[in-house]
Design a protein around this motif. Structure first.
Motif, PDB file in Angstrom:
ATOM      1  N   ALA A  92      -1.547   0.800   2.886  1.00  0.00           N
ATOM      2  CA  ALA A  92      -1.515   2.088   2.195  1.00  0.00           C
ATOM      3  C   ALA A  92      -0.128   2.371   1.643  1.00  0.00           C
ATOM      4  O   ALA A  92       0.008   2.841   0.500  1.00  0.00           O
ATOM      5  CB  ALA A  92      -1.954   3.201   3.137  1.00  0.00           C
ATOM      6  N   GLU A  93       0.896   2.084   2.431  1.00  0.00           N
ATOM      7  CA  GLU A  93       2.263   2.317   1.957  1.00  0.00           C
ATOM      8  C   GLU A  93       2.615   1.380   0.805  1.00  0.00           C
ATOM      9  O   GLU A  93       3.300   1.779  -0.135  1.00  0.00           O
ATOM     10  CB  GLU A  93       3.269   2.164   3.102  1.00  0.00           C
ATOM     11  CG  GLU A  93       3.188   3.265   4.135  1.00  0.00           C
ATOM     12  CD  GLU A  93       3.532   4.648   3.604  1.00  0.00           C
ATOM     13  OE1 GLU A  93       4.224   4.776   2.574  1.00  0.00           O
ATOM     14  OE2 GLU A  93       3.096   5.630   4.222  1.00  0.00           O
ATOM     15  N   ALA A  94       2.165   0.135   0.885  1.00  0.00           N
ATOM     16  CA  ALA A  94       2.413  -0.805  -0.203  1.00  0.00           C
ATOM     17  C   ALA A  94       1.734  -0.335  -1.482  1.00  0.00           C
ATOM     18  O   ALA A  94       2.311  -0.427  -2.571  1.00  0.00           O
ATOM     19  CB  ALA A  94       1.936  -2.200   0.184  1.00  0.00           C
ATOM     20  N   LYS A  95       0.540   0.187  -1.338  1.00  0.00           N
ATOM     21  CA  LYS A  95      -0.194   0.696  -2.501  1.00  0.00           C
ATOM     22  C   LYS A  95       0.516   1.907  -3.110  1.00  0.00           C
ATOM     23  O   LYS A  95       0.526   2.082  -4.323  1.00  0.00           O
ATOM     24  CB  LYS A  95      -1.612   1.082  -2.081  1.00  0.00           C
ATOM     25  CG  LYS A  95      -2.503   1.480  -3.216  1.00  0.00           C
ATOM     26  CD  LYS A  95      -3.920   1.757  -2.745  1.00  0.00           C
ATOM     27  CE  LYS A  95      -4.789   2.161  -3.901  1.00  0.00           C
ATOM     28  NZ  LYS A  95      -6.166   2.456  -3.467  1.00  0.00           N
ATOM     29  N   ASN A  96       1.144   2.722  -2.233  1.00  0.00           N
ATOM     30  CA  ASN A  96       1.879   3.897  -2.714  1.00  0.00           C
ATOM     31  C   ASN A  96       3.256   3.547  -3.253  1.00  0.00           C
ATOM     32  O   ASN A  96       3.946   4.414  -3.771  1.00  0.00           O
ATOM     33  CB  ASN A  96       2.027   4.922  -1.583  1.00  0.00           C
ATOM     34  CG  ASN A  96       0.722   5.591  -1.251  1.00  0.00           C
ATOM     35  OD1 ASN A  96      -0.170   5.692  -2.085  1.00  0.00           O
ATOM     36  ND2 ASN A  96       0.604   6.039  -0.003  1.00  0.00           N
ATOM     37  N   GLY A  97       3.675   2.293  -3.088  1.00  0.00           N
ATOM     38  CA  GLY A  97       4.940   1.854  -3.645  1.00  0.00           C
ATOM     39  C   GLY A  97       6.122   1.928  -2.698  1.00  0.00           C
ATOM     40  O   GLY A  97       7.240   1.649  -3.103  1.00  0.00           O
ATOM     41  N   ASP A  98       5.898   2.287  -1.458  1.00  0.00           N
ATOM     42  CA  ASP A  98       6.998   2.374  -0.494  1.00  0.00           C
ATOM     43  C   ASP A  98       7.067   1.056   0.284  1.00  0.00           C
ATOM     44  O   ASP A  98       6.454   0.894   1.331  1.00  0.00           O
ATOM     45  CB  ASP A  98       6.786   3.551   0.456  1.00  0.00           C
ATOM     46  CG  ASP A  98       8.000   3.844   1.314  1.00  0.00           C
ATOM     47  OD1 ASP A  98       8.909   2.978   1.388  1.00  0.00           O
ATOM     48  OD2 ASP A  98       8.043   4.925   1.913  1.00  0.00           O
TER      49      ASP A  98
ATOM     50  N   ALA B 269       6.153  -0.001   4.210  1.00  0.00           N
ATOM     51  CA  ALA B 269       5.121  -1.032   4.341  1.00  0.00           C
ATOM     52  C   ALA B 269       5.617  -2.175   5.217  1.00  0.00           C
ATOM     53  O   ALA B 269       4.901  -2.640   6.110  1.00  0.00           O
ATOM     54  CB  ALA B 269       4.718  -1.554   2.968  1.00  0.00           C
ATOM     55  N   GLU B 270       6.846  -2.624   4.984  1.00  0.00           N
ATOM     56  CA  GLU B 270       7.398  -3.722   5.789  1.00  0.00           C
ATOM     57  C   GLU B 270       7.516  -3.320   7.250  1.00  0.00           C
ATOM     58  O   GLU B 270       7.256  -4.127   8.145  1.00  0.00           O
ATOM     59  CB  GLU B 270       8.768  -4.133   5.234  1.00  0.00           C
ATOM     60  CG  GLU B 270       9.414  -5.269   5.997  1.00  0.00           C
ATOM     61  CD  GLU B 270       8.618  -6.562   5.964  1.00  0.00           C
ATOM     62  OE1 GLU B 270       8.757  -7.343   6.929  1.00  0.00           O
ATOM     63  OE2 GLU B 270       7.869  -6.796   4.997  1.00  0.00           O
ATOM     64  N   ASN B 271       7.892  -2.082   7.493  1.00  0.00           N
ATOM     65  CA  ASN B 271       7.982  -1.592   8.870  1.00  0.00           C
ATOM     66  C   ASN B 271       6.614  -1.681   9.557  1.00  0.00           C
ATOM     67  O   ASN B 271       6.502  -2.190  10.673  1.00  0.00           O
ATOM     68  CB  ASN B 271       8.494  -0.150   8.872  1.00  0.00           C
ATOM     69  CG  ASN B 271       8.633   0.413  10.259  1.00  0.00           C
ATOM     70  OD1 ASN B 271       8.934  -0.297  11.203  1.00  0.00           O
ATOM     71  ND2 ASN B 271       8.406   1.707  10.395  1.00  0.00           N
ATOM     72  N   TYR B 272       5.589  -1.220   8.876  1.00  0.00           N
ATOM     73  CA  TYR B 272       4.246  -1.275   9.451  1.00  0.00           C
ATOM     74  C   TYR B 272       3.746  -2.715   9.588  1.00  0.00           C
ATOM     75  O   TYR B 272       3.067  -3.050  10.562  1.00  0.00           O
ATOM     76  CB  TYR B 272       3.262  -0.449   8.634  1.00  0.00           C
ATOM     77  CG  TYR B 272       3.452   1.041   8.782  1.00  0.00           C
ATOM     78  CD1 TYR B 272       3.539   1.627  10.038  1.00  0.00           C
ATOM     79  CD2 TYR B 272       3.527   1.869   7.671  1.00  0.00           C
ATOM     80  CE1 TYR B 272       3.701   2.997  10.186  1.00  0.00           C
ATOM     81  CE2 TYR B 272       3.687   3.237   7.811  1.00  0.00           C
ATOM     82  CZ  TYR B 272       3.771   3.791   9.067  1.00  0.00           C
ATOM     83  OH  TYR B 272       3.935   5.150   9.211  1.00  0.00           O
TER      84      TYR B 272
END
Length: 73
Positions: free
Chosen positions: A42-48, A52-55
């Motif tokens: 979800a974070e990768a899709k939102n551009g963060d 995303a890497e943390n998750y």
């Protein structure tokens, strides 16, 4: 008269072994893996990419835990 030290003592170490909850309950490790993977996607899709890497790193931890628990059985 006895002079008391103003230095504080270090806290006592707890001699109980460290419990690894995710290793004891593989279904929890699998649930957490899926949860963190979904959060990362979800974070990768939102551009963060940082979040995303943390998750993804959290998901990888639980993936390794699942493999470790499987190797022990």
């Amino acid at each position: 008269m006895r002079k008391t030290s103003t230095m504080r003592r270090a806290p006592r170490q707890n001699n109980r072994p460290h419990r690894r909850h995710h290793a004891e309950a593989p279904q929890n490790a699998q649930r957490n893996y899926q949860r963190y993977l979904a959060l990362a996607q979800a974070e990768a899709k939102n551009g963060d990419q940082i979040a995303a890497e943390n998750y993804y790193q959290h998901a990888e931890h639980y993936l390794r835990s699942m493999h470790e628990a499987g190797a022990r059985t």
